[in-house]
Design an enzyme around this catalytic site. Structure first.
Site, PDB file in Angstrom:
ATOM      1  N   ARG A 110      12.230  -3.074  11.605  1.00 52.43           N
ATOM      2  CA  ARG A 110      11.191  -2.481  12.451  1.00 52.43           C
ATOM      3  C   ARG A 110      10.782  -3.504  13.499  1.00 52.43           C
ATOM      4  NH1 ARG A 110       6.623   0.117   8.481  1.00 52.43           N
ATOM      5  NH2 ARG A 110       5.275  -1.104   9.828  1.00 52.43           N
ATOM      6  N   ARG A 128      12.042  -7.177   5.439  1.00 53.52           N
ATOM      7  CA  ARG A 128      12.063  -5.724   5.222  1.00 53.52           C
ATOM      8  C   ARG A 128      13.030  -5.044   6.185  1.00 53.52           C
ATOM      9  NH1 ARG A 128       6.355  -2.649   5.067  1.00 53.52           N
ATOM     10  NH2 ARG A 128       6.260  -3.155   7.279  1.00 53.52           N
ATOM     11  N   ARG A 136      -0.147  -8.753  13.726  1.00 55.27           N
ATOM     12  CA  ARG A 136      -0.687  -7.768  12.775  1.00 55.27           C
ATOM     13  C   ARG A 136      -1.559  -8.443  11.729  1.00 55.27           C
ATOM     14  NH1 ARG A 136       4.683  -5.745  10.733  1.00 55.27           N
ATOM     15  NH2 ARG A 136       3.603  -4.258   9.392  1.00 55.27           N
ATOM     16  N   ARG A 163      -9.139   0.843   9.320  1.00 50.26           N
ATOM     17  CA  ARG A 163      -8.776  -0.552   9.631  1.00 50.26           C
ATOM     18  C   ARG A 163      -9.811  -1.246  10.483  1.00 50.26           C
ATOM     19  NH1 ARG A 163      -2.446  -1.665   9.920  1.00 50.26           N
ATOM     20  NH2 ARG A 163      -1.791   0.248   8.934  1.00 50.26           N
ATOM     21  N   LYS A 198       0.832  -1.209   0.000  1.00 47.50           N
ATOM     22  CA  LYS A 198       0.000   0.000   0.000  1.00 47.50           C
ATOM     23  C   LYS A 198       0.866   1.258   0.000  1.00 47.50           C
ATOM     24  CE  LYS A 198      -2.179  -0.832   3.846  1.00 47.50           C
ATOM     25  NZ  LYS A 198      -1.617  -2.107   4.287  1.00 47.50           N
TER      26      LYS A 198
HETATM   27  P1  ADP Z   1       1.449  -1.837   8.263  1.00 41.40           P
HETATM   28  O1  ADP Z   1       0.366  -1.624   7.237  1.00 41.40           O
HETATM   29  O2  ADP Z   1       2.555  -2.649   7.700  1.00 41.40           O
HETATM   30  O3  ADP Z   1       0.954  -2.295   9.594  1.00 41.40           O
HETATM   31  P2  ADP Z   1       1.613   0.968   8.847  1.00 41.40           P
HETATM   32  O4  ADP Z   1       2.766   1.876   8.718  1.00 41.40           O
HETATM   33  O5  ADP Z   1       0.404   1.282   7.998  1.00 41.40           O
HETATM   34  O6  ADP Z   1       2.176  -0.465   8.519  1.00 41.40           O
HETATM   35  O7  ADP Z   1       1.107   0.902  10.378  1.00 41.40           O
HETATM   36  C1  ADP Z   1       1.995   0.649  11.418  1.00 41.40           C
HETATM   37  C2  ADP Z   1       1.231   0.513  12.730  1.00 41.40           C
HETATM   38  O8  ADP Z   1       0.545   1.742  13.029  1.00 41.40           O
HETATM   39  C3  ADP Z   1       0.142  -0.540  12.782  1.00 41.40           C
HETATM   40  O9  ADP Z   1       0.633  -1.837  13.071  1.00 41.40           O
HETATM   41  C4  ADP Z   1      -0.735  -0.011  13.931  1.00 41.40           C
HETATM   42  O10 ADP Z   1      -0.129  -0.253  15.188  1.00 41.40           O
HETATM   43  C5  ADP Z   1      -0.690   1.486  13.691  1.00 41.40           C
HETATM   44  N1  ADP Z   1      -1.773   1.932  12.807  1.00 41.40           N
HETATM   45  C6  ADP Z   1      -1.638   2.414  11.534  1.00 41.40           C
HETATM   46  N2  ADP Z   1      -2.837   2.739  11.033  1.00 41.40           N
HETATM   47  C7  ADP Z   1      -3.757   2.452  11.986  1.00 41.40           C
HETATM   48  C8  ADP Z   1      -5.176   2.564  12.068  1.00 41.40           C
HETATM   49  N3  ADP Z   1      -5.904   3.023  11.041  1.00 41.40           N
HETATM   50  N4  ADP Z   1      -5.774   2.176  13.222  1.00 41.40           N
HETATM   51  C9  ADP Z   1      -5.076   1.724  14.254  1.00 41.40           C
HETATM   52  N5  ADP Z   1      -3.732   1.577  14.258  1.00 41.40           N
HETATM   53  C10 ADP Z   1      -3.077   1.937  13.130  1.00 41.40           C
END
Ligand code: ADP
Length: 247
Positions: free
Chosen positions: A185, A152, A196, A113, A31
């Site tokens: 990370r 990654r 996740r 989400r 994404k």
């Molecule tokens: P990924 O899609 O690989 O999890 P992101 O950078 O989009 O990576 O998100 C990293 C973390 O940030 C998530 O694992 C979560 O803890 C938090 N996060 C991101 N977006 C949301 C959201 N919309 N609602 C709740 N937590 C979020």
């Protein structure tokens, strides 16, 4: 043309945005990579909640300290906090639009989400007399996702993302672009990856039905070269935007 749809000219003169796109897909589906390509090309402001949370962590604020613990575990940030951060970002976008800075809408990456987040987004946009235009699911098989996430690596200096299989230098601890430290990370470690992906299945995947029932969802095969995925996504967005009479 759909009832109530407006032309691009109407949109410009009334100050509303013609396009709001959501990129969906499990962690590691690409994404972020696709959003970075699409945002500038389509003049869409990227709203990437994960990046926003990492920026807060980087600021060292008390909120950032709390967020770090949540992100490192691979948990979701509470809906109220996430929704209010997105609401603020959209309000900023509306101001930017009023200043005539050529933003056509928003590209959501990592939001919504949960069901509560999807409904909050609908409400935020409805207050602006707007709506989600299209939702694109980037579909990638689970084994490929796990391989992508566990290999990654990220540079803490310049943010460059590499993969231990495709970029030999990413096994090094020093970034070959900026000399910064290259790390894995915390949430790309095995326990957090499982957590996740499980949360994706439980909380996020059901949203696909929500958007499919509104006729907004298109699935794109994400297990292909970045450029090929990009071309497919672009075609979907353009088709949907044209169908809505916004170009
Ligand atoms: P990924 O899609 O690989 O999890 P992101 O950078 O989009 O990576 O998100 C990293 C973390 O940030 C998530 O694992 C979560 O803890 C938090 N996060 C991101 N977006 C949301 C959201 N919309 N609602 C709740 N937590 C979020």
């Amino acid at each position: 043309m759909e009832t109530g749809a407006c032309s691009a000219q109407d949109a410009r003169t009334s100050g509303i945005f013609p396009v709001h796109v959501i990129l969906m897909g499990a962690q590691g589906s690409g994404k972020g990579t696709q959003a970075a390509l699409l945002g500038p090309e389509l003049k869409l402001a990227r709203i990437a909640t994960g990046d926003m949370f990492r920026a807060e962590i980087g600021s060292g604020s008390p909120l950032g300290v709390e967020l770090r613990a949540i992100l490192d575990r691979g948990d979701l940030v509470p809906d109220d906090l996430t929704n209010s951060i997105v609401r603020g970002r959209i309000a900023h976008l509306v101001e930017t639009r009023a200043n005539g800075e050529g933003v056509e809408g928003a590209l959501f990456d990592g939001f919504p989400r949960t069901d509560a987040q999807a409904r909050a987004l609908d409400d935020i946009l409805a207050d602006l007399h707007e709506t989600v235009t299209s939702v694109i699911e980037i579909d990638v098989p689970r084994d490929v996702l796990i391989r992508r996430l566990s290999g990654r690596r990220i540079c803490v200096g310049c943010g460059a993302v590499t993969h231990v299989e495709s970029s030999p230098s990413s096994g090094e601890v020093i970034c070959d672009r900026c000399g910064g430290q290259v790390i894995q990370r915390e949430d790309d470690k095995p326990d957090a990856i499982s957590r996740r992906l499980a949360l994706y299945d439980q909380e996020t995947a059901p949203l696909l039905d929500y958007y499919a029932s509104q006729g907004k969802l298109t699935q794109v095969d994400g297990d292909r070269a970045i450029d090929d995925v990009h071309v497919s996504i672009l075609a979907v967005i353009q088709l949907r935007t044209t169908a809505r009479g916004a170009v």
